[in-house]
Design a protein around this motif. Sequence first.
Motif, short mmCIF file in Angstrom:
data_model
loop_
_atom_site.label_atom_id
_atom_site.label_comp_id
_atom_site.label_asym_id
_atom_site.label_seq_id
_atom_site.Cartn_x
_atom_site.Cartn_y
_atom_site.Cartn_z
N ARG A 47 7.47 -40.34 12.20
CA ARG A 47 8.85 -40.04 11.82
C ARG A 47 9.55 -41.32 11.44
NH1 ARG A 47 11.17 -35.50 15.90
NH2 ARG A 47 9.25 -35.05 17.01
N ASP A 112 3.32 -26.04 16.02
CA ASP A 112 3.99 -26.64 14.85
C ASP A 112 3.50 -28.07 14.64
OD1 ASP A 112 5.39 -27.25 17.34
OD2 ASP A 112 6.94 -28.21 16.13
N ARG A 137 4.50 -21.41 19.58
CA ARG A 137 5.93 -21.68 19.64
C ARG A 137 6.57 -20.57 18.80
NH1 ARG A 137 8.61 -27.62 18.65
NH2 ARG A 137 10.70 -26.87 19.13
MG MG Z 1 9.29 -31.41 17.25
#
Ligand code: MG
Length: 218
Positions: A47, A112, A137
């Motif tokens: 990220r 995910d 999820r």
């Molecule tokens: Mg996350």
Amino acid sequence: MSTERIGILGGRFDPIHLGHLATAEAARRELALDRVLLLPSGPSPHRAAPARVADAYRLEMARLTAAATAPWLEIEEAEIASPEPSYTSVTLTRLAETGYRPSQLFFIVGADAFAEIATWHDYPAVFDRAHFVVVSRPGHPVEALRRRLPTLATRMRVATPVHAPALAIHLLDAETPAVSSTSIRARLQAAEPVDDMVPTPVATYISTHGLYGATDGE
Ligand code: MG
Ligand code: ATP
């Protein structure tokens, strides 16, 4: 050497929430794990944006969660205490060096996040470092992964507590609440309560420290 079975739930935990806790509990129950380590990440290679609060806050919220939950839930600081980017493969190798066989280690990840596994450092060798437990999820059923990641399908099996030494990717369909850190931060920005999304001591801590734009209710 011990025969313990140890789960490891890595995450940004920005902040930690009831979805993380439900994921850890489901993995412990369905894979018969002795302990689960919460592993807050350090600087992330995946990220671009850094965490929204200081590492010390993320770590303390994880600690409060472990202390309020059960003795089987512990904190592993290896990643958050390091200035190096966090790579699961490296962390699992270091953990193994503290006296565990890869067959004793179960890396827990949401469906995910697992969908992006091919982009991870050391893929696919990372599957030689530990078992993987992939937990559904809301909106991310685990069975969809067999089609989405066909080259991994032969390694995938339905999670059971029966001990089998061969390293595998265990698929676990579990009821976890539809909570995300993103939705919690949005609620706090809107000055709305998050008591139904995080453990009680975490809600108190967020409010006391005014994290994520929270006001302390005054
Ligand atoms: Mg996350
Ligand atoms: P963000 O919205 O910031 O991405 P997040 O809620 O996804 O936050 P992470 O710290 O990114 O939380 O998640 C850590 C791990 O926990 C990931 O593997 C993620 O898939 C898993 N996870 C998080 N929430 C749930 C949930 N409700 N059910 C199952 N797995 C979850």
